[in-house]
Motif scaffolding. Structure first.
Motif, PDB file in Angstrom:
ATOM      1  N   LEU A   6      18.406   7.693  57.010  1.00 42.15           N
ATOM      2  CA  LEU A   6      17.419   8.476  56.270  1.00 42.15           C
ATOM      3  C   LEU A   6      18.080   9.294  55.177  1.00 42.15           C
ATOM      4  O   LEU A   6      17.591   9.355  54.046  1.00 42.15           O
ATOM      5  CB  LEU A   6      16.660   9.380  57.244  1.00 42.15           C
ATOM      6  CG  LEU A   6      15.482  10.171  56.674  1.00 42.15           C
ATOM      7  CD1 LEU A   6      14.420   9.225  56.124  1.00 42.15           C
ATOM      8  CD2 LEU A   6      14.878  11.083  57.739  1.00 42.15           C
ATOM      9  N   ARG A   7      19.217   9.912  55.498  1.00 42.08           N
ATOM     10  CA  ARG A   7      19.930  10.691  54.473  1.00 42.08           C
ATOM     11  C   ARG A   7      20.453   9.782  53.365  1.00 42.08           C
ATOM     12  O   ARG A   7      20.392  10.143  52.178  1.00 42.08           O
ATOM     13  CB  ARG A   7      21.079  11.459  55.119  1.00 42.08           C
ATOM     14  CG  ARG A   7      20.645  12.623  55.993  1.00 42.08           C
ATOM     15  CD  ARG A   7      21.810  13.535  56.292  1.00 42.08           C
ATOM     16  NE  ARG A   7      22.862  12.837  57.001  1.00 42.08           N
ATOM     17  CZ  ARG A   7      22.968  12.764  58.319  1.00 42.08           C
ATOM     18  NH1 ARG A   7      22.045  13.341  59.077  1.00 42.08           N
ATOM     19  NH2 ARG A   7      23.961  12.126  58.882  1.00 42.08           N
ATOM     20  N   ALA A   8      20.967   8.617  53.743  1.00 41.50           N
ATOM     21  CA  ALA A   8      21.470   7.679  52.734  1.00 41.50           C
ATOM     22  C   ALA A   8      20.352   7.216  51.809  1.00 41.50           C
ATOM     23  O   ALA A   8      20.537   7.116  50.593  1.00 41.50           O
ATOM     24  CB  ALA A   8      22.128   6.483  53.415  1.00 41.50           C
ATOM     25  N   ALA A   9      19.181   6.921  52.386  1.00 40.70           N
ATOM     26  CA  ALA A   9      18.051   6.501  51.560  1.00 40.70           C
ATOM     27  C   ALA A   9      17.593   7.624  50.644  1.00 40.70           C
ATOM     28  O   ALA A   9      17.243   7.386  49.480  1.00 40.70           O
ATOM     29  CB  ALA A   9      16.892   6.052  52.456  1.00 40.70           C
ATOM     30  N   ARG A  10      17.624   8.870  51.144  1.00 37.76           N
ATOM     31  CA  ARG A  10      17.224  10.000  50.308  1.00 37.76           C
ATOM     32  C   ARG A  10      18.209  10.211  49.162  1.00 37.76           C
ATOM     33  O   ARG A  10      17.815  10.482  48.015  1.00 37.76           O
ATOM     34  CB  ARG A  10      17.135  11.264  51.168  1.00 37.76           C
ATOM     35  CG  ARG A  10      16.554  12.462  50.416  1.00 37.76           C
ATOM     36  CD  ARG A  10      16.543  13.713  51.278  1.00 37.76           C
ATOM     37  NE  ARG A  10      15.693  13.548  52.440  1.00 37.76           N
ATOM     38  CZ  ARG A  10      16.113  13.536  53.685  1.00 37.76           C
ATOM     39  NH1 ARG A  10      17.407  13.654  53.948  1.00 37.76           N
ATOM     40  NH2 ARG A  10      15.263  13.414  54.683  1.00 37.76           N
ATOM     41  N   ILE A  11      19.514  10.090  49.448  1.00 41.29           N
ATOM     42  CA  ILE A  11      20.531  10.243  48.399  1.00 41.29           C
ATOM     43  C   ILE A  11      20.408   9.145  47.360  1.00 41.29           C
ATOM     44  O   ILE A  11      20.499   9.376  46.150  1.00 41.29           O
ATOM     45  CB  ILE A  11      21.938  10.245  49.037  1.00 41.29           C
ATOM     46  CG1 ILE A  11      22.122  11.508  49.896  1.00 41.29           C
ATOM     47  CG2 ILE A  11      23.016  10.170  47.960  1.00 41.29           C
ATOM     48  CD1 ILE A  11      23.417  11.508  50.680  1.00 41.29           C
ATOM     49  N   GLN A  12      20.170   7.905  47.825  1.00 46.50           N
ATOM     50  CA  GLN A  12      20.008   6.788  46.895  1.00 46.50           C
ATOM     51  C   GLN A  12      18.809   6.998  45.987  1.00 46.50           C
ATOM     52  O   GLN A  12      18.884   6.760  44.775  1.00 46.50           O
ATOM     53  CB  GLN A  12      19.854   5.490  47.677  1.00 46.50           C
ATOM     54  CG  GLN A  12      19.704   4.253  46.791  1.00 46.50           C
ATOM     55  CD  GLN A  12      19.422   2.998  47.606  1.00 46.50           C
ATOM     56  OE1 GLN A  12      19.013   3.091  48.749  1.00 46.50           O
ATOM     57  NE2 GLN A  12      19.638   1.835  47.011  1.00 46.50           N
ATOM     58  N   LEU A  13      17.700   7.450  46.573  1.00 46.85           N
ATOM     59  CA  LEU A  13      16.503   7.687  45.769  1.00 46.85           C
ATOM     60  C   LEU A  13      16.749   8.790  44.749  1.00 46.85           C
ATOM     61  O   LEU A  13      16.377   8.661  43.576  1.00 46.85           O
ATOM     62  CB  LEU A  13      15.340   8.062  46.689  1.00 46.85           C
ATOM     63  CG  LEU A  13      14.010   8.394  45.991  1.00 46.85           C
ATOM     64  CD1 LEU A  13      13.501   7.193  45.209  1.00 46.85           C
ATOM     65  CD2 LEU A  13      12.973   8.842  47.012  1.00 46.85           C
ATOM     66  N   GLY A  14      17.398   9.880  45.162  1.00 47.50           N
ATOM     67  CA  GLY A  14      17.675  10.974  44.223  1.00 47.50           C
ATOM     68  C   GLY A  14      18.597  10.550  43.095  1.00 47.50           C
ATOM     69  O   GLY A  14      18.398  10.933  41.937  1.00 47.50           O
ATOM     70  N   ALA A  15      19.619   9.740  43.431  1.00 48.14           N
ATOM     71  CA  ALA A  15      20.551   9.281  42.393  1.00 48.14           C
ATOM     72  C   ALA A  15      19.848   8.381  41.380  1.00 48.14           C
ATOM     73  O   ALA A  15      20.082   8.482  40.168  1.00 48.14           O
ATOM     74  CB  ALA A  15      21.720   8.544  43.036  1.00 48.14           C
TER      75      ALA A  15
END
Length: 324
Positions: A6-15
């Motif tokens: 979930l954190r990885a997906a959130r970071i990817q979306l923000g980037a």
């Protein structure tokens, strides 16, 4: 592991959103500069084409507006489920209008450089040394080419952002489903514990017996206790279930999980998750089998040949409690 995903997906979306914003600002700057340069060149071409001076500005407005409008249409249609022919229409319009702008800029630069060279050759001073007409034409086509390139790149970034957002939503839904499943299983276990406590204290529910309950005959009791279920019937049931798995529209990962669990019901969800290719979270392997179990029961299958999901769910809850 689910929290990490979930954190990885959130970071990817923000980037990707940050990259999209930067690309938009760059594209706006390049497009604005290209439009200013193209406007001056095309207005001059319109005057050379005998269009009246007071109306010459309309020609670059038409060309630049067509580029802007087709660009907006391409970006919007890229997010909609439409026929490709409709999407390609605006792509063709954008390419055609940008080609007109490129040819106009190239011709104007080539002609202007030729006139400047002739003036210098005649002994006139124009304040600078003109480039070769071919080189001047190549430089003049850079702005409209960059407009076309950034338009395409912007569409790619928007699609990538949409994919990242979909992955992020899937991770959120999976996390919510895991929490809801654990909560439901905890409530079921507490209810079963309470019922067991009532029975241990001597509190039992009374039920009215049916007026005429059928009783098996001694021969039937003896036959049922001696004769086991025919093995060929089990084989037929498993064959039907395997045919259902092979012909269903379930994902390959779901089919693989179902086959492994049915072949060896003693496998834990953690073992299935760790031996998957690639390895996944324990909750993911359980959800994959649950998806198969729901589809199989909807098709008419039952226990057996399916495994008892209630016992499996309790075991899965024990695994989660142990890991936490």
């Amino acid at each position: 592991m689910g929290d990490f995903s979930l954190r990885a997906a959130r970071i990817q979306l923000g980037a990707l959103i940050a990259a999209l914003l930067i690309a938009i600002f760059i594209a706006i700057g390049i497009t604005a500069g290209a439009f200013v340069l193209s406007f001056a060149v095309q207005r001059d071409l319109a005057r050379q084409g005998t269009i009246p001076e007071n109306l010459a500005w309309i020609f670059p407005v038409i060309v630049d507006s067509a580029i802007f409008g087709s660009t907006v249409a391409i970006v919007i249609l890229s997010k909609l489920k439409m026929h490709r022919r409709d999407k390609y229409f605006y792509v063709a319009v954008a390419v055609a209008v940008v080609a007109i702008s490129i040819l106009g800029n190239a011709y104007h630069a080539f002609h202007s450089a030729t006139v400047a060279q002739q003036a210098v050759a005649a002994g006139q001073s124009i304040g600078y040394t003109p480039l070769d007409p071919a080189v001047a034409a190549m430089i003049a086509v850079i702005p409209p080419v960059l407009v076309l390139a950034f338009t395409h790149g912007l569409g790619i970034l928007i699609k990538a952002t949409g994919i990242a957002y979909s992955d992020y939503k899937i991770e959120i839904d999976n996390a919510a489903a895991s929490v809801g499943t654990v909560t439901t299983q905890s409530v079921v276990m507490r209810n079963e514990t309470a019922v067991g406590a009532q029975h241990s204290l001597g509190v039992a529910e009374t039920h009215d017996a049916p007026e005429s309950a059928p009783h098996p005959s001694p021969s039937q009791q003896t036959r049922s206790s001696v004769d086991p279920e025919p093995s060929n019937q089990k084989a037929a049931e498993h064959a039907e279930l395997e045919w259902f798995i092979a012909t269903s529209d379930l994902p390959d990962a779901v089919k693989d999980t179902a086959r492994r669990k049915l072949a060896d019901p003693t496998l834990t969800w953690e073992m299935i998750a760790q031996t998957s290719n690639p390895p996944v979270a324990t909750s993911t392997s359980w959800r994959r089998y649950e998806k198969f179990d729901t589809a199989a029961r909807a098709a008419g299958f039952d226990n057996p040949p399916l495994i008892d999901m209630r016992a499996s769910d309790v075991h899965f809850t024990d695994q989660l409690v142990t890991t936490t």
